[in-house]
Structures are given as C-alpha cells and as structure tokens.
Design a protein around this motif. Structure first.
Motif, short mmCIF file in Angstrom:
data_model
loop_
_atom_site.label_atom_id
_atom_site.label_comp_id
_atom_site.label_asym_id
_atom_site.label_seq_id
_atom_site.Cartn_x
_atom_site.Cartn_y
_atom_site.Cartn_z
N GLY A 321 0.78 -1.23 0.00
CA GLY A 321 0.00 0.00 0.00
C GLY A 321 0.81 1.27 0.00
N GLY A 323 2.84 2.54 -2.41
CA GLY A 323 2.68 3.23 -3.69
C GLY A 323 1.32 3.89 -3.81
N LYS A 324 0.32 3.16 -3.41
CA LYS A 324 -1.04 3.69 -3.45
C LYS A 324 -1.17 4.90 -2.54
CE LYS A 324 -5.03 3.31 -0.96
NZ LYS A 324 -5.41 2.83 0.35
N LEU A 327 0.51 7.91 -4.23
CA LEU A 327 -0.29 8.46 -5.33
C LEU A 327 -1.57 9.11 -4.80
CD1 LEU A 327 0.14 5.77 -8.14
CD2 LEU A 327 1.51 7.80 -7.67
N ASN A 328 -2.08 8.56 -3.71
CA ASN A 328 -3.31 9.11 -3.15
C ASN A 328 -3.12 10.55 -2.66
OD1 ASN A 328 -6.02 8.89 -2.45
ND2 ASN A 328 -5.47 8.56 -0.31
N VAL A 331 -3.21 12.71 -5.66
CA VAL A 331 -4.57 12.91 -6.16
C VAL A 331 -5.28 13.95 -5.31
CG1 VAL A 331 -6.84 11.82 -6.43
CG2 VAL A 331 -4.78 10.61 -7.18
N ASP A 334 -4.46 17.22 -6.14
CA ASP A 334 -4.83 17.55 -7.52
C ASP A 334 -3.61 17.57 -8.46
OD1 ASP A 334 -6.99 17.93 -9.17
OD2 ASP A 334 -6.72 20.10 -9.24
N ILE A 335 -2.69 16.67 -8.21
CA ILE A 335 -1.50 16.56 -9.05
C ILE A 335 -1.57 15.24 -9.80
CG2 ILE A 335 1.03 16.32 -9.04
CD1 ILE A 335 0.96 17.90 -6.34
N SER A 336 -1.54 15.30 -11.13
CA SER A 336 -1.55 14.03 -11.86
C SER A 336 -0.12 13.68 -12.24
CB SER A 336 -2.44 14.11 -13.09
OG SER A 336 -1.85 14.91 -14.07
N PHE A 337 0.19 12.38 -12.20
CA PHE A 337 1.57 11.99 -12.41
C PHE A 337 1.77 11.43 -13.81
CE2 PHE A 337 -0.19 7.90 -11.48
CZ PHE A 337 0.67 6.95 -12.01
N GLU A 338 2.99 11.52 -14.28
CA GLU A 338 3.32 11.07 -15.62
C GLU A 338 3.93 9.67 -15.59
OE1 GLU A 338 2.58 13.11 -18.30
OE2 GLU A 338 1.67 14.40 -16.79
N HIS A 339 4.89 9.49 -14.70
CA HIS A 339 5.56 8.21 -14.57
C HIS A 339 5.91 8.01 -13.10
CE1 HIS A 339 5.92 7.98 -18.87
NE2 HIS A 339 6.36 9.22 -18.85
N ALA A 340 6.10 6.75 -12.73
CA ALA A 340 6.45 6.48 -11.34
C ALA A 340 7.46 5.35 -11.26
CB ALA A 340 5.20 6.15 -10.53
N LEU B 320 -6.91 11.91 -13.61
CA LEU B 320 -6.34 12.04 -12.26
C LEU B 320 -6.82 10.88 -11.40
CD1 LEU B 320 -4.70 14.01 -10.40
CD2 LEU B 320 -6.89 14.94 -9.71
N LYS B 324 -3.57 5.54 -8.84
CA LYS B 324 -3.91 5.28 -7.44
C LYS B 324 -5.05 4.26 -7.35
CE LYS B 324 -7.11 6.72 -4.30
NZ LYS B 324 -8.34 7.48 -4.29
N VAL B 331 -3.98 -3.40 -3.46
CA VAL B 331 -3.84 -3.41 -2.00
C VAL B 331 -5.02 -4.15 -1.38
CG1 VAL B 331 -3.87 -1.98 0.08
CG2 VAL B 331 -2.48 -1.30 -1.88
N SER B 342 4.74 2.89 -16.72
CA SER B 342 3.52 3.44 -17.30
C SER B 342 3.80 4.06 -18.65
CB SER B 342 2.95 4.50 -16.37
OG SER B 342 3.90 5.53 -16.18
#
Lengths: 452, 452
Positions: A321, A323-324, A327-328, A331, A334-340, B320, B324, B331, B342
C-alpha cells in the motif's frame, strides 16, 4: 465523402479563405467542411475567439465594449470586403452580440455563446463565398447538424445520440459548412468543447457521416519526426498509426489535440494532416494500421518542464500500500503523475512542474513525510523527457541499446528510463539542458541512418 | 569488540562447533557470540528447529511426541558426546520440553517457546564447550541480555528500550554466548523473531554494544557478484555498501535476510560475511561507504516468477487518480507490487506470481475492468527480472548503453526497463527463459571486462 477541417491560421484572412475555397473545389468528395474562427495573421495578432472572450469579460465587469466589438467587426469587414461579399455577416455579429449580452442570464452560457461567435461567423462567410464562386454550399448550424452535447459549459462532451442524426447529413445536397468548437444541449443551450474544439467537431462529423477520410488542414505540411526547433529541416512522417500519434503528441508534438481525434479513431476513419498553403503535398496519414514500413522509430518527441518527487524508505517494497498511499496524496493535492519509476526502497513520481507551486510543494513534502513516515523526500525540477516512438520497436531487440548508446555518445546522463507498458514507446528522463543534444544524437542514429 | 553470529550450518554438528570455537579463540575481540539452532548436516537432514515445530504440532493435535523428542535429543546427544561434554543439556531439553507442554496455555506461546529451544540449547552447548577448551564463556539468556520485544508471536519486533540494557553487556567478563531468534516481552513472555531471526539477534547485539564489526559466519566465503548457478565460479564481492546489498538481496541474493541487518545499519556498524569453513578468507564487507573502487557494477541479481498486469485505457494519463485506483485494487486484494511502468495510455504492474492464483487473478481482472472502466486488461506470467547494482553507476553515462547492448547481443528482447528512482540499480524485465543468457552477457561485459 471526406470531411475537411480548416484551422484558425487557414481562415485568418481573405487570401487564406481563397486557398480554402480552391482546396474544396479541387475535390468533389470534400463535402463536409468544418472551420475554426480566424486565427492570427501575424505574430502579435489576436485570435477572433480571444477578442470575443475579452468582450465578454469587459461586459461582465461593467466596462465599455464598443472598441473591442469594433475590432471584431473590422476583422470580418476586411475579410468580406476582400472577398467582395455583402456586409450581412458583419451586421449579424453586431446584432447577435448585443442580443446575447442582453438576453443571456447565465454568465457561463454567455461566455460560451460569445466564444462560439467566431466559428459561427466564419462558417457563414465561407459558405457565402463558396456560393459566390459557383459552388453550391450551405451553412449548417451544429444544432441542425445534430451535434448534441452534455451540459458542461466550456467542457462539453458529445452525446452518442448525435451520430445517427449526423449520418442524415449525407443526404443533403451540396457542400455543408459547419462551424467547429460547439454543440447544443438537448434543451437547446449552446456549449463549447474543451480545447481543440474545432478538431473535435471535425472528428465527430467524420465519425458521424462515416467519412472515407478526415482531412485536417493546418499550417504545416506534415508531422515532422522531431521538433524542428531542435533539428533543422527534419524528415517528415508519411504515415503514423493512431497509437504512434498519441504517444508523440504527449511530449511536444502539438499539431493538434490528440484527444480530439477519438471519435474518428473509434470509427477507424483515417486522418490526414495537410497544409492549406501546400495542398498538393501528401501530408501525414494517421490510421489504425501501419502503411509504410519505416525504421523501428517513427518519431522522437521531447518536452521540458517536469519535476521529480523522490521518496526513500527502507524496506519500502515490503510495505503493502505504500505506492497507493503516495499516489493518493498526489490525487488529493490535484497533481496528476506522468511516470512512477520505483526502486526497492524508493519511488519517484514524475509530474509536470506547472502543477506545483511553492506552497503546494511544501504541503506535499509535509504530508508524505508525516503520513507515509518516509526516510527521505525531495523534489527536483528542470527535468526533461524524450520519447522515442514507433510500432516497429517491439520486434527489434536492439532499440534500447541503440537509444541508450546514442544518448551516451551525446555525453548525457540518463536519469530515468521507463519502458514496459507501451510497446510503441520508450521514455528517457534527463536534465532539461541535455534534451537537445540527446535528441540530435537519437535523430542521427535512428532516423538519418535508417531508410525512412 | 566484535559480534560473531554463526548460522545453522555452522553449528550443525560437533566438527563444525570445533571450527566455531577455533574462530572465537583466534580473535579475542570476538566477545559476543550469537548462534542459530543446528541446521542440516546433509541434503535430506531436518533442521532442529523444524523438529521442534513438528513436535509442537503433534502435541497440539493429540499425537504421540516421544519419537520426535528422541530425534531431537539424539542430535544434541551426538554433539555433546563428540565434544565430550556432560549430558546436562540433553536432560534439560527433555525436562524443559515437557514443562512447556504442560504449563503453556496459549498455543502461539507454546509454538514460539518450542521454536526457540534449538537456539537456546545450542548456546548452552557452545558455552560449555568454550569453557572446556579453556575460554571463559557464559551462556546469557536473551532476557538477561536485554532483548525486549513486542508481543507478536513469530513476528516480534525489537523495542528501543533494549539497546541501553544491551550496552551494559560490554562490562561483563569473558565471552558471552547468546541464543539467536528470540526475545521476551516486558511481561517476560518468549517471542520469536520473523524469518532470519538469528541474524536479527546478531544485528541487535552489534548495534546495542556498538560493535566495531558484526561478523556473519555462514557457509559461503563471500557474496558472489552473480548467481553461481548461472555463471561458473563467479567473482567474489570484496565490499558492498548497505544500499548495494539491499538492492542485490531483492532479486536472488539470499545470503541472509537483509531486513535483519537494519539495527546494525542504523548504527553504522560494518558487517562482514564470512565462511566458518574458511575463516582465513576476507569475506565480503558491507558498510555505509564504499571501500574498494570496483567497476560501475558490483553485482547482477536475477530472479524469476514475476507476472505483469497490463491495463490500457485511452487518455489514461489525463485521468487524475487512475494509477492510485489501480494500486488500490491491488492493495485490497493483498497484492504488493514490485514495479509499475507506465505509458501514456497504459500502465503495467509487476507482481510476484506467487501472490496470484486463478481465482484472485479473475477477481482482479473483473474489478479493474468494472471499477476503472479500462479498454484492455491482461495478465501474463513467466516474467524474469535482472537488476544490475552498483554505487558507481550513477556517475557513468554509459551504463544503460552497455547493459542494453549486452542484452541485445544475447538476442534477448527487453520487455521492461525501470531506472530512475534508485541511483544504485537498474532493472530489466524479460521472459524468464531469457534470463540466463542475458545475465551471462551482462557478466561478461560489465564484470569480466572490468578491473574488479
């Protein structure tokens, strides 16, 4: 039957509109014409749509609007005079604008209605001009064309019911000129599409009438395989698949807004990017299946302005959990990600820098530190991304080797590699300042050296 | 002062215990000795701890335990007889086992107490033997040593309060022999550590007494730079940093359980992996800072048994919270992920295959499809991972180029590259069946060709 869409620069003045008319005349299959509002004629010019937006803002804040309305009518006046058309459209702009300002109750509806005036007026002008030069053409309002949309001002989405109605347009005689950028709700309220709106209209009409081709006329002769500000006179791409186009458009290739093409893509309608100034050139064809066999790489896209959020925590990979959770937080901010990309005890999240500001950055750092109990967290800026794209790459074992060798030859340190989800692209992250050198060497090794 | 820990194979019989005693005798700094329970003497042998676990299971299910108790006492009897010690320990095992079976109320406590008997008895044996050969040594029970742990049977965690108590051990005269694998709650209940338990005890003691070195004696002379089942007689690693060790241990390098070393790492205690059978060899030193300058790569780890969950959705990267949402489903299904490369419209999640089964797989597919409204989802198995690891790689621009070129030369298609979060490792995914060929070529190009 073909759908031809002409962008803002293609309808910026009377000269351009004559070219547009000739293009339409040249091919009787060009029956459905979608137009943008007049764009810039020169560097510092203002687009008609932007003038309408300014007009709305001035009106709403109680300022005088005569001067800006004159600017708008002057632009259309010069077009209609040069095309030797009557002043009907210009008068209509004055009357309709005043009517909208007086009658529209919701500010968001007023804004959308004003924003759509440029396209609407230009479609009327073009239709009149086509008739004047002897073609049978008619202006068709999006409501009559059947473009029904959701009730989301400025963010309208097409409703599925539209397509059946649009298909009926095939029966109409003559050339049909439709203003792009907007549709109507079922209750008859005008709503504009999100950015790329005229491309969306063209794509919807192409899907709706089941066109054999959707021609997207703009001011470039084709899609270049690399950014021409980085490589002088780069090779042109003859054909692209939808997937390649989508990957390329992600980073730096902004010929048009790729999401605009979804309706056409969903119906398997081929799309051709052409230049209004050089219509004899073949342009770039975008279709579901590859037509030419290029080298493994069809294009190299690059973009700057990325940031990396680095998080380190010992034994992170044992923590279900994590990574989740990370990313949570993004979210929620209000930031969206491109790669992780992730390591054993670390994870980086690459985001577009314009999504961050000092306050948000500090809040994100604080939250990650406290909520995820990490050992280290840092945010760095000035990251650039290069994407090499091509349907051919998945079957060649040495694409990664050629790419990384080229980047090493350019003396550039690769900070990030992301490959493995898409089989038509490979992504490299590096310092922004290294992007041009790396792109130049990749272009040399992949494209100049291959039979393209 | 040094802490020396001897693993199960190092204390499997009297011969080995003589070697252990000689090692202790050789260096007066080896004052703190931590031991495992006797391990396997030959391929099909059963570890003493496993015998105790079987005994507990038989007792709990109402079966006869005499036979298995005899097996246990026979092993210790043969050790004590060979070492010419008295039968005190063997009698103690009989008495104590029966006492535990009669007096322990909680099944989990009984299990832990029985599991700890192997270590405890061996520590008593070794202490007696050291005294017999003229060294002053004493058995110290973990409670007296100060190893206080959380109340989690089989999963005990060290309590911070322990370290101050352990530090007091420095004052004691002579050699101190402590059984590994367990500690006591503040209320005095015995609890065992999770897997790698004796390594954990050694690491805790090393941290607690602020040792100059923690020697981990096992049955290999050093850590190899690559899996010796893939490369014959590979080079040995002289020194590693903690971070390199951690990355290597992730995939295939299982000399010991890396999380066991956390207490030592946190106190910056260097760790040396040595062979009880060849104590004169230098072994592999693990420390915070790099001591030797190797090539860019210190080791190549590889592992099989991974699966990839591929999810495709048009315009995913504009959505967005998609990533997650995907990780959240995993999870909730109790699946931890290893990597998540990604693309623009796609995301893959790499998980260890043993976390999936047919039912779970179908449930995950169904949930992702329904909850995330994806266009495509598929799960594929048989993926292998190679990690190249080295502190030196971050400063060399060509590491990625050398690695991908080597893999291409091996004729192997790279399905996934993950680089960018950790600066001491780079990860490549490919078909399991390609792993050995790729590792062999990477070993050749990075390690055989470099001054190592």
């Amino acid at each position: 039957m073909k759908v031809a869409k002409f962008g803002g620069s293609s309808v910026a003045n009377a000269d351009m509109l004559e070219k547009v008319a000739n293009i339409i005349k040249d091919d009787p299959k060009r029956k459905f014409i979608v137009v943008s509002a007049p764009g810039k004629r020169f560097e510092d010019d203002i687009k008609v749509t932007d003038l309408f937006i300014q007009l709305g803002e001035k009106y709403t804040s109680g300022q005088e609007i005569d001067e800006i309305l004159n600017k708008i009518t002057d632009r259309f006046l010069s077009i209609t005079q040069d095309l030797e058309l009557n002043g009907e459209v210009v008068q209509r702009i004055k009357d309709e604008t005043k009517r909208l300002l007086n009658d529209t109750k919701e500010e968001s509806n007023l804004k959308d209605s004003l924003k759509a005036m440029g396209e609407d007026s230009l479609a009327r002008v073009l239709s009149a001009y086509l008739n004047k030069i002897g073609l049978k053409a008619s202006y068709v309002n999006p409501r009559d064309a059947g473009i029904f949309v959701s009730d989301e001002p400025g963010e309208a989405q097409i409703l599925d019911m539209s397509y059946e109605k649009i298909y009926q347009l095939r029966k109409r005689e003559g050339i049909i000129v439709i203003p792009g950028f907007y549709g109507y709700t079922e209750k008859g309220v005008l709503m504009t599409f999100p950015r790329g709106g005229s491309d969306i209209t063209g794509s919807i009409i192409a899907a709706g009438i089941d066109a054999e081709l959707y021609e997207n006329f703009t001011d470039v002769s084709s899609v270049y395989c690399v950014n021409p500000t980085i490589i002088d006179d780069p090779k042109e791409i003859k054909s692209l698949t939808y997937r390649e186009m989508r990957e390329l458009s992600y980073a730096g290739f902004s010929v048009f807004h790729d999401e605009a093409l979804i309706p056409a893509f969903n119906q398997n309608i081929p799309v051709c990017i052409k230049n209004t100034n050089e219509p004899q050139k073949p342009g770039t064809m975008i279709s579901a299946e590859k037509q030419h066999h290029n080298g493994p790489i069809v294009g190299i896209a690059s973009d700057k302005g990325f940031s990396s959020i680095y998080v380190g925590k010992y034994l992170m990979n044992r923590e279900l959990g994590f990574g989740k959770g990370l990313l949570n937080i993004l979210v929620e901010e209000d930031i969206s990600f491109e790669h992780a990309p992730s390591g054993i005890d670390s994870m980086s999240v690459i985001v577009r820098s314009d999504q961050l500001n000092k306050g948000k950055e500090q809040r994100v750092i604080k939250r990650i530190k406290e909520e995820l109990q990490v050992d280290t967290i840092s945010i760095s800026h000035g990251l650039g991304i290069i994407m090499i794209v091509g349907e051919g790459m998945s079957s060649r074992v040495n694409v990664a080797a050629i790419a990384t060798t080229a980047i090493a030859k350019a003396g550039v340190n690769i900070e990030m590699i992301n490959q493995g989800s898409s089989d038509v692209s490979m992504m490299f992250g590096m310092q922004e300042t290294d992007i041009n050198r790396a792109v130049q060497m990749l272009y040399h090794d992949f494209i100049e050296l291959s039979e393209f």
